[in-house]
Design an enzyme around this catalytic site. Sequence first.
Site, PDB file in Angstrom:
ATOM      1  N   HIS A  81       1.461   5.238  -2.323  1.00  0.00           N
ATOM      2  CA  HIS A  81       0.862   6.189  -3.279  1.00  0.00           C
ATOM      3  C   HIS A  81       1.988   6.823  -4.095  1.00  0.00           C
ATOM      4  CE1 HIS A  81      -3.246   6.318  -1.471  1.00  0.00           C
ATOM      5  NE2 HIS A  81      -2.572   5.888  -0.409  1.00  0.00           N
ATOM      6  N   HIS A 126       0.848  -1.212   0.000  1.00  0.00           N
ATOM      7  CA  HIS A 126       0.000   0.000   0.000  1.00  0.00           C
ATOM      8  C   HIS A 126       0.874   1.250   0.000  1.00  0.00           C
ATOM      9  CE1 HIS A 126      -3.844   2.098   1.485  1.00  0.00           C
ATOM     10  NE2 HIS A 126      -2.947   3.050   1.340  1.00  0.00           N
ATOM     11  N   HIS A 148      -9.466   2.186   0.579  1.00  0.00           N
ATOM     12  CA  HIS A 148      -9.184   2.956   1.787  1.00  0.00           C
ATOM     13  C   HIS A 148     -10.492   2.990   2.583  1.00  0.00           C
ATOM     14  CE1 HIS A 148      -5.694   4.163  -0.433  1.00  0.00           C
ATOM     15  NE2 HIS A 148      -5.280   4.963   0.522  1.00  0.00           N
ATOM     16  N   ASP A 155       2.357   3.568   2.689  1.00  0.00           N
ATOM     17  CA  ASP A 155       1.341   4.569   2.373  1.00  0.00           C
ATOM     18  C   ASP A 155       1.968   5.799   1.707  1.00  0.00           C
ATOM     19  OD1 ASP A 155      -1.337   5.351   2.221  1.00  0.00           O
ATOM     20  OD2 ASP A 155      -1.216   6.516   4.063  1.00  0.00           O
ATOM     21  N   GLN A 193     -10.227   9.042  -4.561  1.00  0.00           N
ATOM     22  CA  GLN A 193     -10.050   9.706  -3.267  1.00  0.00           C
ATOM     23  C   GLN A 193     -11.126  10.767  -2.992  1.00  0.00           C
ATOM     24  OE1 GLN A 193      -6.068  10.877  -1.275  1.00  0.00           O
ATOM     25  NE2 GLN A 193      -6.615  12.605  -2.533  1.00  0.00           N
ATOM     26  N   GLU A 209     -10.821   5.922   7.028  1.00  0.00           N
ATOM     27  CA  GLU A 209      -9.575   6.550   7.479  1.00  0.00           C
ATOM     28  C   GLU A 209      -9.939   7.786   8.295  1.00  0.00           C
ATOM     29  OE1 GLU A 209      -6.680   7.251   4.407  1.00  0.00           O
ATOM     30  OE2 GLU A 209      -5.248   8.152   5.802  1.00  0.00           O
TER      31      GLU A 209
HETATM   32 ZN   LIG Z   1      -3.343   5.164   1.476  1.00  0.00          ZN
END
Ligand SMILES: [Zn+2]
Length: 422
Positions: A61, A59, A213, A312, A155, A216
């Site tokens: 980005h 995981h 996700h 992440d 997102q 969060e």
């Molecule tokens: Zn993430």
Amino acid sequence: MTLDILVKNVALWGTEGLCDLGIANGRFASVNPNGVSSAAVLTLDAEGRMAVPGFVEPHIHLDKALISERAPVNRSGTLTEAIEILWELKRNYTVDEIADRAARVLAQALENGISRLRTHVDVDPIGGTRPAEGLIRARERFGDLIDIQIVAFPQEGIVKSPGTEALMREVMKLGVDVVGGMPFNEASPQDSRRHIEIVFDIARQFDADIDMHVDETDDPAARTLEVLAELTIANGWQGRVTAGHTCALASYPRDYADHVIGRLRQANVNMIANPATNLMLQGRLDDYPKRRGVTQVKELLAAGVNVACGQDCVHDTFYPFGQNDPLEIAFLLCHASQMSQPAEILTVMDMVTNNGAKALRVPDFRVAVGGVADLVVLDARDARGAFATRLPRRWVIRKGRLIAETQSETRRYFEMPAAAAT
Ligand SMILES: [Zn+2]
């Protein structure tokens, strides 16, 4: 037969004692606890160091990585501001610039011994398909040096961000592998459910795995994790769904947390803890005692759920550090989840290797005769030593080729007090 590489006296992760590993034509030709006498073009004596079949980063980005070099500071230190700062930057994204930043972090991944990696990529009307195209280009540059899965990550939401669903289907056609989600970022619980339903619809269309996700947030009212487990079973997608972050699970009352963990086990959902970013962002607005946002790792493991952990963020608006080093993330997780006992430390090493491979559904992730010769020799004798020092990797072997080597640092002291006699 002459071997290409012979790795002698290596402590193979998950097995007792030392062994010698012979490598020829990109594959393991021998795995022998009693020594190998075959000649080899290159012989590496591990002298008892520990080796794993590569690390798995499940995981990260890469489209946002290193963006902090030109992003405004996240002054509130919250997830919300981290996302909003990106809007302006995304308008000026180019495919090449994204590919270049991603490639710098992928080079770091190779040095650190990551052989398999799953990256999320933002998909929304602001950035369009450019981030996905950038990561596909970066993946092409690395060829078979590292296996990369790309996740379409909405997102900004799907229901509340018109046009996103069509873009997700478009990037899947371009070469993105996995369908992502961010169901808590919708206007209502009904829309969050709809978000997850759309993700499953896209996954069915492309016969793809799902990696979302989930929740969060510290908000214990965030309940999309249970919906994800329910719809995983309803769609028959058991084993093909992964949930990252899941911070709200750490804020649930015990009885509801246990109920959700039970459902995750039934649905065979893979879980990813992201200790670095979550420790940094969650609980920001709390007074003491502060919540720390790291999901219930021990409780999930005890229930038999597959749990891995991932980096992440790397130098972005969410998190100002990060070296894409699984040993660093494992070290952080030991602290965040209080995994200090010998058996727990071994479990954390599994979380950055075998458990990640299971989440990414990597076939045959192990050292075995006939298997692809991926091997990372650490500069440590065991998991605790590896986490404690996090030294550069001694050797990284990928598909039978030596691709990175670090010599022990040479340091000279001219004036030091003598160690006490023992
Ligand atoms: Zn993430």
